[in-house]
Design a protein around this motif. Sequence first.
Motif, PDB file in Angstrom:
ATOM      1  N   GLU A  12     -12.454 -15.063 -12.892  1.00 28.29           N
ATOM      2  CA  GLU A  12     -12.140 -16.328 -12.227  1.00 28.29           C
ATOM      3  C   GLU A  12     -10.767 -16.287 -11.555  1.00 28.29           C
ATOM      4  OE1 GLU A  12     -12.985 -20.803 -13.520  1.00 28.29           O
ATOM      5  OE2 GLU A  12     -11.484 -19.821 -14.780  1.00 28.29           O
ATOM      6  N   GLN A  13      -9.811 -15.617 -12.191  1.00 26.86           N
ATOM      7  CA  GLN A  13      -8.467 -15.520 -11.641  1.00 26.86           C
ATOM      8  C   GLN A  13      -8.430 -14.594 -10.429  1.00 26.86           C
ATOM      9  OE1 GLN A  13      -6.090 -14.265 -14.931  1.00 26.86           O
ATOM     10  NE2 GLN A  13      -6.263 -16.235 -15.993  1.00 26.86           N
ATOM     11  N   GLU A  64     -12.693 -15.382 -17.538  1.00 26.75           N
ATOM     12  CA  GLU A  64     -11.416 -15.928 -17.072  1.00 26.75           C
ATOM     13  C   GLU A  64     -10.712 -14.952 -16.146  1.00 26.75           C
ATOM     14  OE1 GLU A  64      -9.482 -16.762 -20.765  1.00 26.75           O
ATOM     15  OE2 GLU A  64     -10.396 -18.751 -20.948  1.00 26.75           O
ATOM     16  N   VAL A  65     -10.759 -13.666 -16.466  1.00 28.37           N
ATOM     17  CA  VAL A  65     -10.147 -12.640 -15.617  1.00 28.37           C
ATOM     18  C   VAL A  65     -10.850 -12.616 -14.266  1.00 28.37           C
ATOM     19  CG1 VAL A  65      -9.819 -10.147 -15.331  1.00 28.37           C
ATOM     20  CG2 VAL A  65      -9.273 -11.242 -17.515  1.00 28.37           C
ATOM     21  N   SER A 123      -7.917 -11.420 -10.346  1.00 26.78           N
ATOM     22  CA  SER A 123      -6.966 -10.312 -10.432  1.00 26.78           C
ATOM     23  C   SER A 123      -7.386  -9.398 -11.554  1.00 26.78           C
ATOM     24  CB  SER A 123      -5.551 -10.855 -10.693  1.00 26.78           C
ATOM     25  OG  SER A 123      -5.509 -11.504 -11.940  1.00 26.78           O
ATOM     26  N   ALA A 126     -15.732 -20.731 -17.740  1.00 27.93           N
ATOM     27  CA  ALA A 126     -14.880 -19.966 -16.834  1.00 27.93           C
ATOM     28  C   ALA A 126     -15.772 -19.353 -15.770  1.00 27.93           C
ATOM     29  CB  ALA A 126     -14.108 -18.880 -17.576  1.00 27.93           C
TER      30      ALA A 126
END
Length: 107
Positions: free
Chosen positions: A99-100, A96-97, A102, A37
């Motif tokens: 990468e998003q 992952e957070v 937001s 990620a």
Amino acid sequence: MTNIIRPNFGGRDREAEPAMAADALEAYEPLHVYGTAAGYLVALLEDASGPEGRCLKVVIGAVGGNVFEAVAVMPATDEGRVDADMAAMAVLRALEVVEQGSGPATA
């Protein structure tokens, strides 16, 4: 869990802990690759070369890079594996957070 993702607040020299180069990791077969990620790979290694003896290390490194750094070190026991799995999944979820792009979702 004082051995997980310890920030350096002037108490410990990070230079004393060299990151693992990819050629050094070739001797290691990952026990588990948790995923990628935000351009990073999170994996679990078993290592017996350090002064602490046989242990499990959660490592993170750039997917295309050749340097990996241990972010958690646990004893090589069943309980240590459970703790290592939890730490690795937390690191992966944090990536992952990021990468998003937001903030974390509300519960």
